[in-house]
Motif scaffolding. Structure first.
Motif, PDB file in Angstrom:
ATOM      1  N   ILE A 258      38.263  38.125  41.541  1.00 31.26           N
ATOM      2  CA  ILE A 258      37.828  39.146  42.016  1.00 31.26           C
ATOM      3  C   ILE A 258      36.512  39.755  41.292  1.00 31.26           C
ATOM      4  N   GLU A 259      35.375  39.565  41.862  1.00 24.92           N
ATOM      5  CA  GLU A 259      34.149  39.855  41.124  1.00 24.92           C
ATOM      6  C   GLU A 259      33.781  41.216  41.269  1.00 24.92           C
ATOM      7  N   GLY A 260      33.408  42.068  40.059  1.00 25.08           N
ATOM      8  CA  GLY A 260      33.007  43.366  39.873  1.00 25.08           C
ATOM      9  C   GLY A 260      33.973  44.294  39.817  1.00 25.08           C
ATOM     10  N   ARG A 261      35.184  44.012  39.846  1.00 20.59           N
ATOM     11  CA  ARG A 261      36.290  44.906  39.844  1.00 20.59           C
ATOM     12  C   ARG A 261      37.255  44.626  38.716  1.00 20.59           C
ATOM     13  N   GLU A 262      37.511  45.550  37.689  1.00 22.73           N
ATOM     14  CA  GLU A 262      38.744  45.360  36.950  1.00 22.73           C
ATOM     15  C   GLU A 262      40.053  45.795  37.549  1.00 22.73           C
ATOM     16  N   LEU A 263      40.821  45.076  37.753  1.00 23.04           N
ATOM     17  CA  LEU A 263      42.076  45.653  38.361  1.00 23.04           C
ATOM     18  C   LEU A 263      43.073  46.091  37.137  1.00 23.04           C
ATOM     19  N   SER A 264      43.702  47.011  37.273  1.00 24.61           N
ATOM     20  CA  SER A 264      44.665  47.697  36.202  1.00 24.61           C
ATOM     21  C   SER A 264      46.069  47.022  36.333  1.00 24.61           C
ATOM     22  N   LYS A 265      46.883  47.195  35.514  1.00 26.50           N
ATOM     23  CA  LYS A 265      48.239  46.535  35.267  1.00 26.50           C
ATOM     24  C   LYS A 265      48.921  47.080  36.645  1.00 26.50           C
ATOM     25  N   SER A 266      48.673  48.222  36.729  1.00 22.68           N
ATOM     26  CA  SER A 266      49.576  49.022  37.866  1.00 22.68           C
ATOM     27  C   SER A 266      48.910  48.501  39.469  1.00 22.68           C
ATOM     28  N   ASP A 267      47.910  47.879  39.400  1.00 22.97           N
ATOM     29  CA  ASP A 267      47.292  47.263  40.483  1.00 22.97           C
ATOM     30  C   ASP A 267      47.953  46.008  40.607  1.00 22.97           C
ATOM     31  N   ILE A 268      48.131  45.273  39.720  1.00 27.35           N
ATOM     32  CA  ILE A 268      48.339  43.864  39.754  1.00 27.35           C
ATOM     33  C   ILE A 268      49.876  43.464  39.403  1.00 27.35           C
ATOM     34  N   ASN A 269      50.379  44.272  38.720  1.00 24.86           N
ATOM     35  CA  ASN A 269      52.022  43.838  38.293  1.00 24.86           C
ATOM     36  C   ASN A 269      52.935  43.486  39.527  1.00 24.86           C
ATOM     37  N   SER A 270      52.599  43.764  40.634  1.00 24.71           N
ATOM     38  CA  SER A 270      53.360  43.826  41.913  1.00 24.71           C
ATOM     39  C   SER A 270      53.495  42.372  42.119  1.00 24.71           C
ATOM     40  N   ILE A 271      52.383  41.605  41.980  1.00 27.65           N
ATOM     41  CA  ILE A 271      52.241  40.175  42.284  1.00 27.65           C
ATOM     42  C   ILE A 271      53.189  39.447  41.639  1.00 27.65           C
ATOM     43  N   ALA A 272      53.884  39.817  40.534  1.00 27.49           N
ATOM     44  CA  ALA A 272      55.091  39.090  39.872  1.00 27.49           C
ATOM     45  C   ALA A 272      55.903  38.711  40.722  1.00 27.49           C
ATOM     46  N   LEU A 273      56.107  39.523  41.889  1.00 24.58           N
ATOM     47  CA  LEU A 273      57.147  39.324  42.969  1.00 24.58           C
ATOM     48  C   LEU A 273      56.917  37.762  43.351  1.00 24.58           C
ATOM     49  N   ILE A 274      55.649  37.287  43.712  1.00 20.67           N
ATOM     50  CA  ILE A 274      55.415  35.995  44.226  1.00 20.67           C
ATOM     51  C   ILE A 274      54.877  35.168  43.002  1.00 20.67           C
ATOM     52  N   ALA A 275      54.463  35.636  42.103  1.00 19.53           N
ATOM     53  CA  ALA A 275      53.711  34.709  40.969  1.00 19.53           C
ATOM     54  C   ALA A 275      54.084  35.132  39.619  1.00 19.53           C
ATOM     55  N   PRO A 276      55.367  35.097  39.254  1.00 18.15           N
ATOM     56  CA  PRO A 276      55.783  35.642  37.968  1.00 18.15           C
ATOM     57  C   PRO A 276      55.273  34.797  36.832  1.00 18.15           C
ATOM     58  N   ASP A 277      54.640  33.808  36.948  1.00 16.74           N
ATOM     59  CA  ASP A 277      53.803  33.203  35.609  1.00 16.74           C
ATOM     60  C   ASP A 277      52.333  33.716  35.665  1.00 16.74           C
ATOM     61  N   ALA A 278      51.846  34.416  36.493  1.00 15.26           N
ATOM     62  CA  ALA A 278      50.374  34.497  36.726  1.00 15.26           C
ATOM     63  C   ALA A 278      49.851  35.292  35.473  1.00 15.26           C
ATOM     64  N   ASN A 279      48.764  34.808  35.042  1.00 17.67           N
ATOM     65  CA  ASN A 279      48.083  35.437  33.898  1.00 17.67           C
ATOM     66  C   ASN A 279      46.686  36.174  34.485  1.00 17.67           C
ATOM     67  N   VAL A 280      46.487  37.316  34.035  1.00 18.67           N
ATOM     68  CA  VAL A 280      45.309  38.248  34.439  1.00 18.67           C
ATOM     69  C   VAL A 280      44.581  38.066  33.380  1.00 18.67           C
ATOM     70  N   ILE A 281      43.284  37.711  33.691  1.00 20.93           N
ATOM     71  CA  ILE A 281      42.128  37.689  32.737  1.00 20.93           C
ATOM     72  C   ILE A 281      41.141  38.657  33.109  1.00 20.93           C
ATOM     73  N   ILE A 282      40.675  39.693  32.315  1.00 21.18           N
ATOM     74  CA  ILE A 282      39.461  40.576  32.620  1.00 21.18           C
ATOM     75  C   ILE A 282      38.219  40.158  31.958  1.00 21.18           C
ATOM     76  N   ILE A 283      37.279  40.177  32.683  1.00 22.28           N
ATOM     77  CA  ILE A 283      36.102  39.404  32.150  1.00 22.28           C
ATOM     78  C   ILE A 283      34.990  40.450  32.084  1.00 22.28           C
ATOM     79  N   ARG A 284      34.175  40.723  31.285  1.00 23.13           N
ATOM     80  CA  ARG A 284      32.902  41.403  31.164  1.00 23.13           C
ATOM     81  C   ARG A 284      31.862  40.650  30.414  1.00 23.13           C
ATOM     82  N   ASP A 285      30.823  40.528  31.210  1.00 26.23           N
ATOM     83  CA  ASP A 285      29.564  39.661  30.660  1.00 26.23           C
ATOM     84  C   ASP A 285      29.844  38.390  30.273  1.00 26.23           C
ATOM     85  N   TYR A 286      30.718  37.715  30.996  1.00 27.34           N
ATOM     86  CA  TYR A 286      31.083  36.649  30.926  1.00 27.34           C
ATOM     87  C   TYR A 286      32.116  36.118  29.851  1.00 27.34           C
ATOM     88  N   GLN A 287      32.466  37.149  29.004  1.00 25.63           N
ATOM     89  CA  GLN A 287      33.376  37.097  28.192  1.00 25.63           C
ATOM     90  C   GLN A 287      34.737  37.659  28.462  1.00 25.63           C
TER      91      GLN A 287
END
Ligand SMILES: [Zn+2]
Length: 152
Positions: free
Chosen positions: A58-87
Motif C-alpha cells: 500500500i503506497e503512501g500510507r503507513e498502516l497502524s498496528k490496530s489497522d492491520i492486526n485483524s488480518i492475523a485472522l487469515i494471515a497469522p504469519d504475516a509480517n508488516v514492513i513500514i517503508i519511508r524513503d525506500y528504507q
C-alpha cells in the motif's frame, strides 16, 4: 534493508509480506484501503518457508498496528514492513488482537449473531494457529474456518 524483500521497492508505505497464497484479496477486504491508495497485490510468490505466499503493498500510507492486526485472522504469519524513503523503518509480525469485532461471521447457525441484526465479537484463545471463541455462543473456531463479513 531486508535483502529478502523481493517485491519492487516502494518509496513510502506499508508492505505486508508472508500472506498465505491466494489470501491477499481477503487481507485487502479487512484492511479496506482508501479510494486513492495505490495498492499492489503479488500472488503466489515462491517462499522458502511457506511454499507460496502473497504480498500486498500500500503506497503512501503507513498502516497502524490496530489497522492491520485483524488480518492475523487469515494471515497469522504475516509480517508488516513500514517503508519511508525506500528504507525499512519498522517491521513486525501481525498479532491477533484479543478481541475481534464485526469482522467474521459466527460458524454456529443457531448463534444469536446469525439471527439478529448485530455485530459479532470473538475473543482470541490461541494466536497461531488462530482460534477464536464467539463471545455470544461460546463456540471456538479456527480463524481460517470463519467467513468474513464483507461490507457491500
Ligand atoms: Zn456465536
Amino acid at each position: 534493508m531486508d535483502k529478502k524483500l523481493k517485491v519492487d521497492p516502494i518509496k513510502e508505505g506499508t508492505v505486508i509480506d508472508h500472506i498465505p497464497a491466494n489470501k491477499a484479496l481477503q487481507v485487502l477486504s479487512i484492511i479496506k484501503p482508501e479510494e486513492d491508495d495505490v495498492v499492489t497485490v503479488g500472488v503466489n510468490f515462491a517462499s522458502r518457508k511457506y511454499g507460496r505466499k502473497d504480498i500486498v503493498k500500500i503506497e503512501g500510507r503507513e498502516l497502524s498496528k490496530s489497522d492491520i492486526n485483524s488480518i492475523a485472522l487469515i494471515a497469522p504469519d504475516a509480517n508488516v514492513i513500514i517503508i519511508r524513503d525506500y528504507q525499512v523503518i519498522n517491521k513486525y509480525p501481525v498479532q491477533i488482537p484479543r478481541q475481534i469485532e464485526g469482522l467474521a461471521r459466527c460458524g454456529n447457525p443457531r448463534c444469536i449473531t446469525n439471527n439478529e441484526q448485530m455485530s459479532t465479537r470473538f475473543v482470541a484463545v490461541e494466536r497461531n494457529p488462530v482460534r477464536l471463541r464467539c463471545a455470544y455462543c461460546e463456540r471456538v473456531f479456527d480463524g481460517d474456518a470463519l467467513e468474513l463479513v464483507t461490507s457491500a
